[in-house]
Design a protein around this motif. Structure first.
Motif, PDB file in Angstrom:
ATOM      1  N   ALA A 183       0.891  -1.093   0.117  1.00  0.00           N
ATOM      2  CA  ALA A 183      -0.041  -0.022   0.110  1.00  0.00           C
ATOM      3  C   ALA A 183       1.017   1.314   0.091  1.00  0.00           C
ATOM      4  O   ALA A 183       0.642   2.331  -0.632  1.00  0.00           O
ATOM      5  CB  ALA A 183      -0.911   0.025   1.155  1.00  0.00           C
ATOM      6  N   LEU A 184       1.883   1.191   0.735  1.00  0.00           N
ATOM      7  CA  LEU A 184       2.754   2.372   0.820  1.00  0.00           C
ATOM      8  C   LEU A 184       3.226   2.610  -0.618  1.00  0.00           C
ATOM      9  O   LEU A 184       3.367   3.828  -1.015  1.00  0.00           O
ATOM     10  CB  LEU A 184       4.017   2.260   1.854  1.00  0.00           C
ATOM     11  CG  LEU A 184       3.576   2.443   3.333  1.00  0.00           C
ATOM     12  CD1 LEU A 184       4.807   2.746   4.408  1.00  0.00           C
ATOM     13  CD2 LEU A 184       2.927   4.073   3.346  1.00  0.00           C
ATOM     14  N   VAL A 185       4.078   1.858  -0.995  1.00  0.00           N
ATOM     15  CA  VAL A 185       5.132   1.881  -2.238  1.00  0.00           C
ATOM     16  C   VAL A 185       3.932   2.258  -3.370  1.00  0.00           C
ATOM     17  O   VAL A 185       4.089   3.140  -4.239  1.00  0.00           O
ATOM     18  CB  VAL A 185       5.429   0.577  -2.741  1.00  0.00           C
ATOM     19  CG1 VAL A 185       6.522   0.748  -3.891  1.00  0.00           C
ATOM     20  CG2 VAL A 185       6.589   0.199  -1.365  1.00  0.00           C
ATOM     21  N   VAL A 186       2.851   1.473  -3.302  1.00  0.00           N
ATOM     22  CA  VAL A 186       1.858   1.831  -4.643  1.00  0.00           C
ATOM     23  C   VAL A 186       1.382   3.213  -4.482  1.00  0.00           C
ATOM     24  O   VAL A 186       1.212   3.753  -5.416  1.00  0.00           O
ATOM     25  CB  VAL A 186       0.615   0.628  -4.407  1.00  0.00           C
ATOM     26  CG1 VAL A 186      -0.312   1.127  -5.524  1.00  0.00           C
ATOM     27  CG2 VAL A 186       1.153  -0.606  -5.130  1.00  0.00           C
ATOM     28  N   SER A 187       0.833   3.609  -3.166  1.00  0.00           N
ATOM     29  CA  SER A 187       0.220   5.015  -3.085  1.00  0.00           C
ATOM     30  C   SER A 187       1.306   6.104  -3.639  1.00  0.00           C
ATOM     31  O   SER A 187       0.997   7.078  -4.258  1.00  0.00           O
ATOM     32  CB  SER A 187      -0.116   5.232  -1.693  1.00  0.00           C
ATOM     33  OG  SER A 187       1.067   5.141  -0.844  1.00  0.00           O
ATOM     34  N   VAL A 188       2.699   5.904  -3.479  1.00  0.00           N
ATOM     35  CA  VAL A 188       3.477   6.936  -4.121  1.00  0.00           C
ATOM     36  C   VAL A 188       3.672   6.881  -5.496  1.00  0.00           C
ATOM     37  O   VAL A 188       3.474   7.628  -6.050  1.00  0.00           O
ATOM     38  CB  VAL A 188       5.097   6.714  -3.317  1.00  0.00           C
ATOM     39  CG1 VAL A 188       6.040   7.767  -3.881  1.00  0.00           C
ATOM     40  CG2 VAL A 188       4.906   6.868  -1.926  1.00  0.00           C
ATOM     41  N   LEU A 189       4.101   5.604  -5.878  1.00  0.00           N
ATOM     42  CA  LEU A 189       4.387   5.419  -7.443  1.00  0.00           C
ATOM     43  C   LEU A 189       2.970   5.638  -8.278  1.00  0.00           C
ATOM     44  O   LEU A 189       3.330   6.400  -9.396  1.00  0.00           O
ATOM     45  CB  LEU A 189       4.896   4.010  -7.640  1.00  0.00           C
ATOM     46  CG  LEU A 189       6.356   3.838  -7.126  1.00  0.00           C
ATOM     47  CD1 LEU A 189       6.777   2.355  -7.162  1.00  0.00           C
ATOM     48  CD2 LEU A 189       7.382   4.972  -7.385  1.00  0.00           C
ATOM     49  N   GLN A 190       1.981   4.833  -7.724  1.00  0.00           N
ATOM     50  CA  GLN A 190       0.759   5.086  -8.606  1.00  0.00           C
ATOM     51  C   GLN A 190       0.238   6.317  -8.729  1.00  0.00           C
ATOM     52  O   GLN A 190      -0.042   7.031  -9.791  1.00  0.00           O
ATOM     53  CB  GLN A 190      -0.502   4.471  -8.085  1.00  0.00           C
ATOM     54  CG  GLN A 190      -1.450   4.338  -8.467  1.00  0.00           C
ATOM     55  CD  GLN A 190      -2.648   3.341  -8.496  1.00  0.00           C
ATOM     56  OE1 GLN A 190      -2.055   2.064  -8.030  1.00  0.00           O
ATOM     57  NE2 GLN A 190      -3.759   3.538  -8.352  1.00  0.00           N
ATOM     58  N   THR A 191       0.332   7.284  -7.657  1.00  0.00           N
ATOM     59  CA  THR A 191       0.049   8.746  -7.595  1.00  0.00           C
ATOM     60  C   THR A 191       0.916   9.521  -8.583  1.00  0.00           C
ATOM     61  O   THR A 191       0.119  10.373  -9.469  1.00  0.00           O
ATOM     62  CB  THR A 191       0.151   9.441  -6.382  1.00  0.00           C
ATOM     63  OG1 THR A 191      -0.464   8.793  -5.343  1.00  0.00           O
ATOM     64  CG2 THR A 191      -0.403  10.971  -6.209  1.00  0.00           C
ATOM     65  N   MET A 192       2.153   9.283  -8.568  1.00  0.00           N
ATOM     66  CA  MET A 192       3.251   9.878  -9.924  1.00  0.00           C
ATOM     67  C   MET A 192       2.390   9.717 -11.097  1.00  0.00           C
ATOM     68  O   MET A 192       2.581  10.364 -11.917  1.00  0.00           O
ATOM     69  CB  MET A 192       4.519   9.723  -9.652  1.00  0.00           C
ATOM     70  CG  MET A 192       5.089  10.309  -8.296  1.00  0.00           C
ATOM     71  SD  MET A 192       6.664   9.539  -7.652  1.00  0.00           S
ATOM     72  CE  MET A 192       7.371   9.135  -9.366  1.00  0.00           C
ATOM     73  N   ILE A 193       2.510   8.367 -11.500  1.00  0.00           N
ATOM     74  CA  ILE A 193       2.105   8.050 -12.581  1.00  0.00           C
ATOM     75  C   ILE A 193       0.559   8.462 -13.151  1.00  0.00           C
ATOM     76  O   ILE A 193       0.455   9.153 -14.184  1.00  0.00           O
ATOM     77  CB  ILE A 193       1.892   6.431 -12.975  1.00  0.00           C
ATOM     78  CG1 ILE A 193       3.449   5.852 -12.879  1.00  0.00           C
ATOM     79  CG2 ILE A 193       1.272   5.974 -14.101  1.00  0.00           C
ATOM     80  CD1 ILE A 193       3.684   4.641 -12.851  1.00  0.00           C
ATOM     81  N   VAL A 194      -0.205   8.315 -12.132  1.00  0.00           N
ATOM     82  CA  VAL A 194      -1.816   8.987 -12.524  1.00  0.00           C
ATOM     83  C   VAL A 194      -1.436  10.565 -12.774  1.00  0.00           C
ATOM     84  O   VAL A 194      -2.144  10.916 -13.882  1.00  0.00           O
ATOM     85  CB  VAL A 194      -2.591   8.667 -11.394  1.00  0.00           C
ATOM     86  CG1 VAL A 194      -3.891   9.457 -11.687  1.00  0.00           C
ATOM     87  CG2 VAL A 194      -3.138   7.116 -11.250  1.00  0.00           C
ATOM     88  N   LEU A 195      -0.772  11.177 -11.965  1.00  0.00           N
ATOM     89  CA  LEU A 195      -0.726  12.695 -12.238  1.00  0.00           C
ATOM     90  C   LEU A 195      -0.222  12.916 -13.456  1.00  0.00           C
ATOM     91  O   LEU A 195      -0.469  13.922 -14.076  1.00  0.00           O
ATOM     92  CB  LEU A 195      -0.038  13.388 -10.988  1.00  0.00           C
ATOM     93  CG  LEU A 195      -0.933  13.071  -9.409  1.00  0.00           C
ATOM     94  CD1 LEU A 195      -0.113  13.984  -8.473  1.00  0.00           C
ATOM     95  CD2 LEU A 195      -2.512  13.767  -9.761  1.00  0.00           C
ATOM     96  N   CYS A 196       0.861  12.283 -13.844  1.00  0.00           N
ATOM     97  CA  CYS A 196       1.730  12.765 -14.775  1.00  0.00           C
ATOM     98  C   CYS A 196       0.591  12.458 -16.180  1.00  0.00           C
ATOM     99  O   CYS A 196       0.774  13.211 -17.015  1.00  0.00           O
ATOM    100  CB  CYS A 196       3.042  11.653 -15.337  1.00  0.00           C
ATOM    101  SG  CYS A 196       4.257  11.817 -14.319  1.00  0.00           S
ATOM    102  N   MET A 197      -0.156  11.521 -16.040  1.00  0.00           N
ATOM    103  CA  MET A 197      -0.861  10.891 -17.238  1.00  0.00           C
ATOM    104  C   MET A 197      -1.919  11.907 -17.438  1.00  0.00           C
ATOM    105  O   MET A 197      -2.470  12.446 -18.290  1.00  0.00           O
ATOM    106  CB  MET A 197      -1.633   9.543 -16.960  1.00  0.00           C
ATOM    107  CG  MET A 197      -2.157   9.047 -18.113  1.00  0.00           C
ATOM    108  SD  MET A 197      -1.007   8.282 -19.086  1.00  0.00           S
ATOM    109  CE  MET A 197      -2.208   7.912 -20.195  1.00  0.00           C
TER     110      MET A 197
END
Lengths: 509, 291
Positions: free
Chosen positions: B88-102
């Motif tokens: 949950a920790l790792v995904v919340s950081v990385l996924q947020t970055m990817i979603v925001l970029c997109m």
């Protein structure tokens, strides 16, 4: 069907107006489907024209090109380096070298094996020293298909880069002829955080989608045309190979055979559509209703009501679903309480009887879904201009009329696309079904079919059962997956065709 | 006088009907609150029941105690919890970055492939995600990221395709006026500077919304986690692990422990969610519908 002009339509009685609307909805379905196919046809026609145009342009670039350009057709990046765009040139050259290296070392092999998916399967040979039969594994169909697809992707990427390289040469040549200056490597890098910042931002997300979504989907579509299953796993047991459209025949009854799943497929598909319909619309209307109740003037503790409902979103679904599923079980709390109260003498068959199970999952889904819909609709309801209601009230409209004439049309207009996505989401709602019933109660009439289908199984849960079952008929799972896509796509095309106006996204900015 | 009286009466009638309708609404809302809360109250009560470990037909425990919670410590529950928490920790950081970029890109830039890209993702979204699982499993297995090592494998699976979930935050970015960008461009800011100095500070609600939903994802995921950890306890997340306790051969010994585990999983997630509820509501109402 008789069509009316606007004036004639207004003269119709209420009931006739309603009938007319219903009729025109159904009449428009074929048209919408036709338009959908026309759009697809137009897409391919345009694509063909584009391809033709590309070839013409490539030809003329070669004809009008100088030496640098012409050499670049074979040695990518040559022209760019000669014209001073060293960075770009090196990138092009690198791409070509990597491509050639890959194709020689392994790409060629995978590609050559793709038509057969492997020639020699596993063999066993007698080992005299150990006195046992030792298996030798040879070709690996799975890897051949996987790397074959990857190689095809890589070839497409290479062709695209090659085309880019040709285009670059053409542009550079024209620029120099006009006496303009070319961009330097420094400019290129700077533009990646400015005008072309989107390329930088999209690089990572799109790579992920390409590798983890597009590539697997292409792979699985291809699997639908093979006999890949537990017994033909492509390496240890047996190779798998191309079988044409037989698998589709099993599901759609094009061919008759001993393994015919078309009846099962029909049943599961019907229930999937019924489920998606009820799950979407019960939640939609009840959620809207709850939102209107909480928002009504004079109702106190609005925040408290909302917070209580939102608990079902806050708590991970698997806990609430698994727990509620057990509450409704034969020896669960609900049956226990009802029996203690003396209302029933025998446990109610919530999960044992097909009809009970189907109704129970829909009701529990309402419990799960209302809070989301309440949150979504609250925002929209507040945006409806208050003076609409004001003037309706002055004209003497009662609350029901206000609802049907103002609230509902407004909501449907705004949430049309949401309804569509939520319908498709519900068709694929794995968690609710799998955690509540596991697809059961088992449909004994269809138990010969793969993965022992149950009465509440959706296409996706069936797909999951097929892949995890003893036979692991991956090919069948792929066909089911493709069918899910086809159904979703047809519904979307129809709905988009009928929806009054597709919103223009630029309007918002 | 008489007309005045009539209107008074009408007024009184309206008021009375409002009182009646409000009372009806209160009754419905209270009933709903009870229905919505009962399962959660039950699960908490059951987790303290120590007289037996199987399912029973009554709500209030006859004997109370912490036994079920103590028993959790002796099982693999700790491992599952830690696995899920890390994911949950790792995904919340990385996924947020990817979603925001997109979503930022698709909201702010106009390039040739933008529309085709969005249509392609719409089409891809119509394939059931489970279809990709078979191949991802085999690939991850070859890379040694399944079974006991399922955590990195699952993280990869969760974040890799997260760019497809750009709709909500794109909807939010669309509502930020483009004239802000243009003003900054006139002042000589690059697109990179605009993103970090202008858009992101204005996007606090949607950033928090994205982090929150990304954080909650791994806690609820069942399908992928089960497929990739396939039967190996060390690689399971809480959903898969606890679900195992409800299987036919374990439920009679583990039912109350399941309840206790459920409570331990639910409390931190629910508290976090309730604290950030405001942002979640903003995200859902602002972005979800506009798409």
């Amino acid at each position: 069907m008789q069509t009316y002009s606007d004036l004639e339509y207004l003269k119709l009685s209420k009931w006739n107006k309603f009938l007319y609307k219903i009729a025109s909805f159904f009449v428009s379905i074929p048209v919408a489907i036709k338009n959908g196919f026309l759009t697809i046809g137009r897409f391919f026609k345009n694509a063909a024209i584009d391809v033709k145009e590309e070839f013409r342009d490539i030809g003329s670039t070669f004809k009008n090109g100088d030496v640098n350009t012409r050499i670049s057709f074979f040695v990518m990046g040559y022209g760019s380096i000669r014209r001073g765009q060293v960075l770009r040139g090196i990138m092009f050259l690198l791409m070509e070298l990597v491509f050639i290296f890959y194709m020689v070392v392994s790409g060629g092999y995978w590609l050559s094996m793709l038509p057969s998916l492997g020639k020699t399967g596993p063999t066993t040979s007698y080992d005299a020293i150990l006195d046992t039969y030792v298996p030798t594994y040879n070709d690996n169909s799975f890897k051949i298909l996987l790397y074959g697809v990857l190689t095809l992707f890589f070839i497409i990427a290479f062709l695209y880069t090659w085309r880019l390289n040709v285009k670059q040469n053409k542009i550079a040549q024209e620029y120099l002829a006009k006496g303009k200056k070319l961009k330097s490597g420094k400019d290129d890098i700077r533009s990646l955080v400015d005008e072309q910042f989107y390329k930088t931002l999209l690089a990572l997300p799109l790579t992920g989608i390409l590798i983890f979504t597009v590539m697997p989907i292409v792979f699985m579509i291809l699997v639908a045309f093979t006999n890949y299953d537990g017994a033909h796993d492509g390496y240890i047991n047996n190779l798998f190979t191309w079988v044409g459209t037989t698998n589709f025949g099993q599901l759609l009854n094009w061919t008759s055979g001993s393994q015919n799943y078309s009846a099962t497929f029909g049943e599961v598909l019907t229930w999937t559509l019924i489920w998606a319909f009820f799950a979407t619309f019960t939640n939609y209307f009840l959620g809207m209703f709850v939102a209107m109740m909480i928002n009504k003037k004079g109702i106190k503790f609005k925040k408290v009501w909302r917070t209580i409902l939102v608990l079902t979103i806050a708590i991970p679904q698997f806990i609430s679903l698994l727990y509620v599923s057990k509450m409704f079980a034969k020896n669960g709390i609900l049956n226990g309480l009802l029996m203690d109260l003396g209302w029933i003498t025998k446990a109610l068959p919530f999960w044992e009887d097909p009809t009970w199970a189907r109704i129970t999952v829909i009701i529990i889904n309402i419990w799960i879904g209302i809070p989301y819909l309440m949150l979504i609709t609250t925002g929209i309801l507040m945006n409806i201009p208050a003076d609409l209601y004001e003037s309706a009230r002055i004209d003497g409209a009662n609350p029901w009329q206000q609802y049907t004439k103002i609230t509902l049309p407004y909501m449907l207009f705004i949430t049309g696309p949401y309804l569509l996505t939520s319908f498709i989401g519900n068709m694929n709602n794995f968690n609710v079904i799998y955690l509540l019933t596991g697809g059961g109660p088992t449909n004994s009439a269809a138990s010969t079919a793969a993965g022992s289908v149950g009465y509440t199984d959706l296409l996706v849960t069936w797909l999951f059962k097929i892949t995890t079952g003893a036979e692991a008929q991956y090919y069948l799972a792929s066909v089911v997956g493709i069918m899910v896509f086809v159904v979703a796509a047809v519904i979307s095309l129809v709905v988009y065709g009928i929806m009054p106006s597709t919103k223009n996204e630029e309007d918002y900015q | 006088m008489s007309t005045n009286n009539a209107s008074m009466k009408k007024h009184m009638g309206l008021k009375a009907s409002r009182v009646v309708s409000n009372t009806v609404i209160y009754v419905i809302l209270i009933a709903m609150s009870v229905i919505w809360l009962i399962p959660f109250v039950c699960i908490v009560l059951q987790s303290f029941r120590v007289e037996n470990t199987w399912q029973v037909g009554y709500i209030l425990p006859k004997q109370w105690g912490w036994d079920n919670y103590a028993a959790l410590l002796k099982t693999d529950f700790k491992v599952w919890y830690l696995n899920t928490f890390i994911m949950a920790l790792v995904v919340s950081v990385l996924q947020t970055m990817i979603v925001l970029c997109m979503s930022y890109t698709l909201s702010r830039f106009r390039f040739k492939l933008r529309q085709p890209l969005m249509k392609l993702m719409l089409v891809l979204g119509m394939f059931p995600g489970m279809l990709t699982m078979i191949i991802l499993y085999r690939v991850l297995k070859d890379l040694g990221m399944t079974q006991a090592n399922a955590v990195p494998g699952l993280i990869l699976v969760y974040i890799a395709s997260s760019g497809m979930g750009y709709y909500v935050s794109k909807g939010f970015f669309d509502t930020i006026s483009k004239s802000l960008d243009e003003a900054a461009r006139v002042d000589g800011a690059t697109r990179l500077q605009i993103l970090f100095k202008i858009i992101l500070p204005l996007s606090k609600p949607i950033v928090i919304y994205t982090i929150l939903t990304a954080f909650m994802g791994p806690w609820g995921d069942f399908v992928f986690a089960r497929y990739i950890s396939f039967g190996t306890s060390a690689g399971m997340n809480v959903a898969v692990g606890l679900n195992g306790w409800l299987s036919l051969d374990q439920i009679d010994q583990r039912y109350t422990m399941f309840c206790a585990g459920g409570v331990i999983v639910a409390i931190p997630v629910a508290v976090l969610f309730m604290c950030l509820q405001k942002y979640y509501v903003e995200g859902v109402t602002g972005g979800a519908v506009k798409g």
